[in-house]
Motif scaffolding. Sequence first.
Motif, PDB file in Angstrom:
ATOM      1  N   ALA A   1       0.833  -1.200   0.000  1.00  0.00           N
ATOM      2  CA  ALA A   1       0.000   0.000   0.000  1.00  0.00           C
ATOM      3  C   ALA A   1       0.867   1.249   0.000  1.00  0.00           C
ATOM      4  O   ALA A   1       0.591   2.218  -0.709  1.00  0.00           O
ATOM      5  N   VAL A   2       1.920   1.223   0.821  1.00  0.00           N
ATOM      6  CA  VAL A   2       2.824   2.376   0.884  1.00  0.00           C
ATOM      7  C   VAL A   2       3.494   2.592  -0.464  1.00  0.00           C
ATOM      8  O   VAL A   2       3.658   3.724  -0.928  1.00  0.00           O
ATOM      9  N   ALA A   3       3.888   1.493  -1.111  1.00  0.00           N
ATOM     10  CA  ALA A   3       4.576   1.599  -2.402  1.00  0.00           C
ATOM     11  C   ALA A   3       3.626   1.918  -3.550  1.00  0.00           C
ATOM     12  O   ALA A   3       4.056   2.256  -4.639  1.00  0.00           O
ATOM     13  N   GLY A   4       2.324   1.772  -3.293  1.00  0.00           N
ATOM     14  CA  GLY A   4       1.354   2.060  -4.338  1.00  0.00           C
ATOM     15  C   GLY A   4       1.098   0.890  -5.264  1.00  0.00           C
ATOM     16  O   GLY A   4       0.334   1.007  -6.224  1.00  0.00           O
ATOM     17  N   VAL A   5       1.719  -0.265  -4.969  1.00  0.00           N
ATOM     18  CA  VAL A   5       1.524  -1.427  -5.825  1.00  0.00           C
ATOM     19  C   VAL A   5       0.073  -1.892  -5.770  1.00  0.00           C
ATOM     20  O   VAL A   5      -0.462  -2.445  -6.728  1.00  0.00           O
ATOM     21  N   ALA A   6      -0.584  -1.675  -4.615  1.00  0.00           N
ATOM     22  CA  ALA A   6      -1.970  -2.097  -4.490  1.00  0.00           C
ATOM     23  C   ALA A   6      -2.855  -1.416  -5.528  1.00  0.00           C
ATOM     24  O   ALA A   6      -3.892  -1.952  -5.914  1.00  0.00           O
ATOM     25  N   ALA A   7      -2.440  -0.236  -5.985  1.00  0.00           N
ATOM     26  CA  ALA A   7      -3.219   0.476  -7.005  1.00  0.00           C
ATOM     27  C   ALA A   7      -3.265  -0.334  -8.298  1.00  0.00           C
ATOM     28  O   ALA A   7      -4.236  -0.267  -9.046  1.00  0.00           O
ATOM     29  N   VAL A   8      -2.206  -1.111  -8.537  1.00  0.00           N
ATOM     30  CA  VAL A   8      -2.162  -1.936  -9.744  1.00  0.00           C
ATOM     31  C   VAL A   8      -3.246  -3.010  -9.675  1.00  0.00           C
ATOM     32  O   VAL A   8      -3.919  -3.309 -10.667  1.00  0.00           O
ATOM     33  N   LEU A   9      -3.416  -3.611  -8.474  1.00  0.00           N
ATOM     34  CA  LEU A   9      -4.452  -4.624  -8.318  1.00  0.00           C
ATOM     35  C   LEU A   9      -5.832  -4.035  -8.579  1.00  0.00           C
ATOM     36  O   LEU A   9      -6.706  -4.679  -9.158  1.00  0.00           O
ATOM     37  N   ALA A  10      -6.013  -2.795  -8.141  1.00  0.00           N
ATOM     38  CA  ALA A  10      -7.302  -2.148  -8.348  1.00  0.00           C
ATOM     39  C   ALA A  10      -7.516  -1.804  -9.816  1.00  0.00           C
ATOM     40  O   ALA A  10      -8.642  -1.813 -10.314  1.00  0.00           O
ATOM     41  N   ALA A  11      -6.427  -1.513 -10.517  1.00  0.00           N
ATOM     42  CA  ALA A  11      -6.530  -1.072 -11.903  1.00  0.00           C
ATOM     43  C   ALA A  11      -6.562  -2.241 -12.888  1.00  0.00           C
ATOM     44  O   ALA A  11      -6.990  -2.082 -14.029  1.00  0.00           O
ATOM     45  N   VAL A  12      -6.081  -3.409 -12.454  1.00  0.00           N
ATOM     46  CA  VAL A  12      -6.024  -4.574 -13.349  1.00  0.00           C
ATOM     47  C   VAL A  12      -6.907  -5.677 -12.764  1.00  0.00           C
ATOM     48  O   VAL A  12      -6.450  -6.500 -11.963  1.00  0.00           O
TER      49      VAL A  12
ATOM     50  N   ILE B   1     -16.284 -17.533  -5.267  1.00  0.00           N
ATOM     51  CA  ILE B   1     -17.529 -17.133  -5.933  1.00  0.00           C
ATOM     52  C   ILE B   1     -17.434 -15.688  -6.426  1.00  0.00           C
ATOM     53  O   ILE B   1     -17.852 -15.370  -7.548  1.00  0.00           O
ATOM     54  N   GLU B   2     -16.872 -14.820  -5.579  1.00  0.00           N
ATOM     55  CA  GLU B   2     -16.702 -13.420  -5.998  1.00  0.00           C
ATOM     56  C   GLU B   2     -15.804 -13.318  -7.220  1.00  0.00           C
ATOM     57  O   GLU B   2     -16.067 -12.515  -8.121  1.00  0.00           O
ATOM     58  N   ALA B   3     -14.758 -14.142  -7.237  1.00  0.00           N
ATOM     59  CA  ALA B   3     -13.864 -14.131  -8.397  1.00  0.00           C
ATOM     60  C   ALA B   3     -14.573 -14.635  -9.651  1.00  0.00           C
ATOM     61  O   ALA B   3     -14.380 -14.120 -10.749  1.00  0.00           O
ATOM     62  N   ALA B   4     -15.411 -15.672  -9.486  1.00  0.00           N
ATOM     63  CA  ALA B   4     -16.126 -16.233 -10.625  1.00  0.00           C
ATOM     64  C   ALA B   4     -17.177 -15.276 -11.177  1.00  0.00           C
ATOM     65  O   ALA B   4     -17.431 -15.241 -12.388  1.00  0.00           O
ATOM     66  N   LEU B   5     -17.802 -14.492 -10.293  1.00  0.00           N
ATOM     67  CA  LEU B   5     -18.863 -13.584 -10.725  1.00  0.00           C
ATOM     68  C   LEU B   5     -18.346 -12.230 -11.181  1.00  0.00           C
ATOM     69  O   LEU B   5     -19.095 -11.437 -11.742  1.00  0.00           O
ATOM     70  N   ALA B   6     -17.076 -11.969 -10.907  1.00  0.00           N
ATOM     71  CA  ALA B   6     -16.514 -10.636 -11.262  1.00  0.00           C
ATOM     72  C   ALA B   6     -16.404 -10.481 -12.761  1.00  0.00           C
ATOM     73  O   ALA B   6     -16.235 -11.428 -13.501  1.00  0.00           O
TER      74      ALA B   6
ATOM     75  N   THR C   1      -8.037  -8.449 -13.854  1.00  0.00           N
ATOM     76  CA  THR C   1      -7.618  -9.837 -14.089  1.00  0.00           C
ATOM     77  C   THR C   1      -6.597 -10.279 -13.055  1.00  0.00           C
ATOM     78  O   THR C   1      -6.661 -11.402 -12.532  1.00  0.00           O
ATOM     79  N   LEU C   2      -5.653  -9.403 -12.740  1.00  0.00           N
ATOM     80  CA  LEU C   2      -4.636  -9.729 -11.747  1.00  0.00           C
ATOM     81  C   LEU C   2      -5.274  -9.891 -10.367  1.00  0.00           C
ATOM     82  O   LEU C   2      -4.946 -10.811  -9.616  1.00  0.00           O
ATOM     83  N   PHE C   3      -6.183  -8.990 -10.045  1.00  0.00           N
ATOM     84  CA  PHE C   3      -6.880  -9.070  -8.761  1.00  0.00           C
ATOM     85  C   PHE C   3      -7.666 -10.375  -8.669  1.00  0.00           C
ATOM     86  O   PHE C   3      -7.658 -11.058  -7.640  1.00  0.00           O
TER      87      PHE C   3
ATOM     88  N   PRO D   1      -6.564 -10.841  -1.263  1.00  0.00           N
ATOM     89  CA  PRO D   1      -6.400  -9.743  -2.218  1.00  0.00           C
ATOM     90  C   PRO D   1      -7.123  -8.467  -1.804  1.00  0.00           C
ATOM     91  O   PRO D   1      -6.840  -7.393  -2.326  1.00  0.00           O
ATOM     92  N   LYS D   2      -8.065  -8.590  -0.861  1.00  0.00           N
ATOM     93  CA  LYS D   2      -8.817  -7.399  -0.462  1.00  0.00           C
ATOM     94  C   LYS D   2      -8.035  -6.511   0.497  1.00  0.00           C
ATOM     95  O   LYS D   2      -8.308  -5.320   0.610  1.00  0.00           O
ATOM     96  N   ALA D   3      -7.059  -7.104   1.198  1.00  0.00           N
ATOM     97  CA  ALA D   3      -6.320  -6.345   2.202  1.00  0.00           C
ATOM     98  C   ALA D   3      -5.568  -5.149   1.621  1.00  0.00           C
ATOM     99  O   ALA D   3      -5.686  -4.035   2.141  1.00  0.00           O
TER     100      ALA D   3
END
Length: 229
Positions: free
Chosen positions: A55-66, A224-229, A68-70, A145-147
């Motif tokens: 989160a400090v490094a901002g890498v978590a923003a990538v998970l939010a932006a991509v 299930i959340e991953a399958a429905l996303a 498929t990766l999330f 992945p939500k953390a």
Amino acid sequence: MDAQLVAFAGVAAGMVAMPGADFAVVVRNALASRRAGVTCAIGVAGGLLVHTALAVAGVAAVLAAVPTLFRALQIVGGGYVLYLGYRALRSAARQRPGAGAPGDSGNSGDSRDSRYSGDSRDARGEPPASVGSLRQGFLTNALNPKAPITFLSVLPQFVPAGSPAMPRTLLLASIIVALALVWFPVVALLVDRLGRWLRRPRTARAIEGVTGGALSVLGLVLLIEAALA
């Protein structure tokens, strides 16, 4: 006194103490022994350290932006939590109602049945139970992945306008990890303290079944959340 910092400490304490997969896996390991529980708790804090660093490094923003990766990380994390739930339920099913409680061998707390941590195989030269407990705690938290998304959304709210973001975010992240290092070992020690009652055959079997069910449900929800996303 920094009012924002005090407010964040309260929010962070609530986030850390909220029952979930971390809590369940710490309780399950603490039923095996004090060492397994505390080691698992340290592993959970290690997973939080990874998330806060991301989160400090901002890498978590990538998970939010991509997405498929999330989603991929969500599937991996859900699968691992579901696996832990399956193992707990299988262990509960194998315990005979008339059998002694796991680890009731008259030895010290750290030599109890280690099937809760799942890796007490040092007799064959493989990793001891404490290593398995540490790994379970770390992976259970690190594969959530939500953390990082949660931290990325919460931490900036407590950075005062105009102040340097990096030092402040590091301080906030340190508070979260410090709280985890206090809370989860306390949970493990409390479970161990109540161990005589908690390790009675029927009680231990019930707790094993409940934690297994909780982990299985949490894992299924992620999948299930991953399958429905």
